[in-house]
Design a protein around this motif. Sequence first.
Motif, PDB file in Angstrom:
ATOM      1  N   GLU A   1      49.894  43.427  52.309  1.00 17.31           N
ATOM      2  CA  GLU A   1      50.600  43.850  51.095  1.00 17.31           C
ATOM      3  C   GLU A   1      50.605  42.734  50.049  1.00 17.31           C
ATOM      4  OE1 GLU A   1      54.414  45.596  51.963  1.00 17.31           O
ATOM      5  OE2 GLU A   1      53.464  47.327  52.892  1.00 17.31           O
ATOM      6  N   PRO A   2      49.419  42.319  49.616  1.00 15.85           N
ATOM      7  CA  PRO A   2      49.327  41.199  48.673  1.00 15.85           C
ATOM      8  C   PRO A   2      49.847  41.553  47.281  1.00 15.85           C
ATOM      9  CG  PRO A   2      47.209  42.276  48.892  1.00 15.85           C
ATOM     10  CD  PRO A   2      48.116  42.906  49.908  1.00 15.85           C
ATOM     11  N   CYS A   3      50.184  40.528  46.546  1.00 18.58           N
ATOM     12  CA  CYS A   3      50.523  40.682  45.139  1.00 18.58           C
ATOM     13  C   CYS A   3      49.194  40.651  44.385  1.00 18.58           C
ATOM     14  CB  CYS A   3      51.429  39.536  44.689  1.00 18.58           C
ATOM     15  SG  CYS A   3      51.947  39.686  42.982  1.00 18.58           S
ATOM     16  N   VAL A   4      48.867  41.756  43.723  1.00 19.77           N
ATOM     17  CA  VAL A   4      47.571  41.885  43.056  1.00 19.77           C
ATOM     18  C   VAL A   4      47.772  41.849  41.546  1.00 19.77           C
ATOM     19  CG1 VAL A   4      45.551  43.371  42.735  1.00 19.77           C
ATOM     20  CG2 VAL A   4      46.627  43.207  44.983  1.00 19.77           C
ATOM     21  N   TYR A   5      47.001  40.985  40.882  1.00 19.58           N
ATOM     22  CA  TYR A   5      47.075  40.838  39.425  1.00 19.58           C
ATOM     23  C   TYR A   5      46.000  41.694  38.773  1.00 19.58           C
ATOM     24  CZ  TYR A   5      47.060  38.654  34.817  1.00 19.58           C
ATOM     25  OH  TYR A   5      47.126  38.432  33.472  1.00 19.58           O
ATOM     26  N   ASP A   6      46.394  42.541  37.851  1.00 17.98           N
ATOM     27  CA  ASP A   6      45.461  43.394  37.111  1.00 17.98           C
ATOM     28  C   ASP A   6      45.110  42.683  35.809  1.00 17.98           C
ATOM     29  OD1 ASP A   6      44.308  45.286  35.371  1.00 17.98           O
ATOM     30  OD2 ASP A   6      45.341  46.926  36.390  1.00 17.98           O
ATOM     31  N   THR A   7      43.857  42.271  35.665  1.00 21.15           N
ATOM     32  CA  THR A   7      43.444  41.506  34.486  1.00 21.15           C
ATOM     33  C   THR A   7      43.423  42.353  33.222  1.00 21.15           C
ATOM     34  OG1 THR A   7      41.118  41.884  35.009  1.00 21.15           O
ATOM     35  CG2 THR A   7      42.090  39.822  35.794  1.00 21.15           C
ATOM     36  N   VAL A   8      43.384  43.671  33.357  1.00 22.84           N
ATOM     37  CA  VAL A   8      43.390  44.553  32.185  1.00 22.84           C
ATOM     38  C   VAL A   8      44.817  44.719  31.646  1.00 22.84           C
ATOM     39  CG1 VAL A   8      42.875  46.876  31.331  1.00 22.84           C
ATOM     40  CG2 VAL A   8      41.317  45.766  32.943  1.00 22.84           C
ATOM     41  N   SER A   9      45.743  45.114  32.534  1.00 29.06           N
ATOM     42  CA  SER A   9      47.121  45.342  32.092  1.00 29.06           C
ATOM     43  C   SER A   9      47.947  44.054  32.052  1.00 29.06           C
ATOM     44  CB  SER A   9      47.807  46.355  33.007  1.00 29.06           C
ATOM     45  OG  SER A   9      47.990  45.813  34.300  1.00 29.06           O
ATOM     46  N   LYS A  10      47.396  42.977  32.625  1.00 27.28           N
ATOM     47  CA  LYS A  10      48.082  41.676  32.690  1.00 27.28           C
ATOM     48  C   LYS A  10      49.402  41.766  33.462  1.00 27.28           C
ATOM     49  CE  LYS A  10      45.207  39.657  29.695  1.00 27.28           C
ATOM     50  NZ  LYS A  10      43.945  39.314  30.198  1.00 27.28           N
ATOM     51  N   THR A  11      49.396  42.585  34.527  1.00 24.28           N
ATOM     52  CA  THR A  11      50.578  42.728  35.364  1.00 24.28           C
ATOM     53  C   THR A  11      50.202  42.458  36.820  1.00 24.28           C
ATOM     54  OG1 THR A  11      50.186  45.097  35.689  1.00 24.28           O
ATOM     55  CG2 THR A  11      51.627  44.463  33.855  1.00 24.28           C
ATOM     56  N   ALA A  12      51.208  42.083  37.598  1.00 29.40           N
ATOM     57  CA  ALA A  12      51.012  41.848  39.027  1.00 29.40           C
ATOM     58  C   ALA A  12      51.985  42.734  39.786  1.00 29.40           C
ATOM     59  CB  ALA A  12      51.253  40.388  39.368  1.00 29.40           C
ATOM     60  N   SER A  13      51.528  43.240  40.932  1.00 33.47           N
ATOM     61  CA  SER A  13      52.423  44.064  41.745  1.00 33.47           C
ATOM     62  C   SER A  13      52.054  43.946  43.218  1.00 33.47           C
ATOM     63  CB  SER A  13      52.347  45.527  41.297  1.00 33.47           C
ATOM     64  OG  SER A  13      51.028  46.019  41.441  1.00 33.47           O
ATOM     65  N   ILE A  14      53.072  44.129  44.063  1.00 36.00           N
ATOM     66  CA  ILE A  14      52.861  44.168  45.507  1.00 36.00           C
ATOM     67  C   ILE A  14      52.107  45.463  45.799  1.00 36.00           C
ATOM     68  CG2 ILE A  14      53.974  44.257  47.776  1.00 36.00           C
ATOM     69  CD1 ILE A  14      54.346  41.577  46.360  1.00 36.00           C
ATOM     70  N   THR A  15      51.091  45.385  46.626  1.00 40.11           N
ATOM     71  CA  THR A  15      50.232  46.534  46.880  1.00 40.11           C
ATOM     72  C   THR A  15      50.337  46.988  48.326  1.00 40.11           C
ATOM     73  OG1 THR A  15      48.721  45.601  45.236  1.00 40.11           O
ATOM     74  CG2 THR A  15      47.875  47.386  46.600  1.00 40.11           C
ATOM     75  N   PRO A  16      51.110  48.065  48.592  1.00 36.77           N
ATOM     76  CA  PRO A  16      51.162  48.592  49.958  1.00 36.77           C
ATOM     77  C   PRO A  16      49.831  49.248  50.302  1.00 36.77           C
ATOM     78  CG  PRO A  16      52.411  50.000  48.477  1.00 36.77           C
ATOM     79  CD  PRO A  16      51.931  48.835  47.671  1.00 36.77           C
ATOM     80  N   GLY A  17      49.474  49.199  51.571  1.00 36.04           N
ATOM     81  CA  GLY A  17      48.196  49.789  51.964  1.00 36.04           C
ATOM     82  C   GLY A  17      47.030  48.921  51.536  1.00 36.04           C
ATOM     83  N   ALA A  18      47.226  47.602  51.614  1.00 37.74           N
ATOM     84  CA  ALA A  18      46.158  46.665  51.249  1.00 37.74           C
ATOM     85  C   ALA A  18      46.328  45.391  52.061  1.00 37.74           C
ATOM     86  CB  ALA A  18      46.219  46.336  49.761  1.00 37.74           C
ATOM     87  N   TYR A  19      45.229  44.672  52.232  1.00 36.47           N
ATOM     88  CA  TYR A  19      45.300  43.334  52.818  1.00 36.47           C
ATOM     89  C   TYR A  19      44.125  42.509  52.341  1.00 36.47           C
ATOM     90  CZ  TYR A  19      41.972  44.786  56.525  1.00 36.47           C
ATOM     91  OH  TYR A  19      40.876  45.245  57.222  1.00 36.47           O
ATOM     92  N   VAL A  20      44.317  41.189  52.374  1.00 37.57           N
ATOM     93  CA  VAL A  20      43.282  40.246  51.943  1.00 37.57           C
ATOM     94  C   VAL A  20      42.690  39.584  53.176  1.00 37.57           C
ATOM     95  CG1 VAL A  20      42.811  38.134  50.627  1.00 37.57           C
ATOM     96  CG2 VAL A  20      44.460  39.808  49.759  1.00 37.57           C
TER      97      VAL A  20
END
Length: 123
Positions: free
Chosen positions: A71-90
């Motif tokens: 559940e990483p914190c993913v930064y969206d370079t388009v919207s310039k926002t970051a959010s915790i992403t359920p259903g994901a892993y790095v």
Amino acid sequence: NNAEVVEVKQWDAIKGKSIGGADYALKIALNEEGIEDVVAEAKLVESIHSNYKKAGKGDQCPNVVPMYDKEPCVYDTVSKTASITPGAYVSKKMAGDLQDWAFKKKGKQKTKEGLCRGRGGKD
């Protein structure tokens, strides 16, 4: 398809830029069913590494992809926002695919037999 894997970079939120090269892969669910699948996969990978560590053999089982963040914190370079992403892993970015990895060298698997507790080296 319920999930996809994309190449990602580590992001420095303070400096507003990426750190280093794209050495990571992000597996991310594309729908509700995918969330269940990816979460179950992340739990399995985490469990294998945990059992390996409990057995005193090291931090990470060499036959299983290293997982760095659930559940990483993913930064969206388009919207310039970051959010915790359920259903994901790095995990570590790896070249090729599983079939190529397992069957290279005339069908001989490249796993280290017997190293991962309870899995017989077939991880």
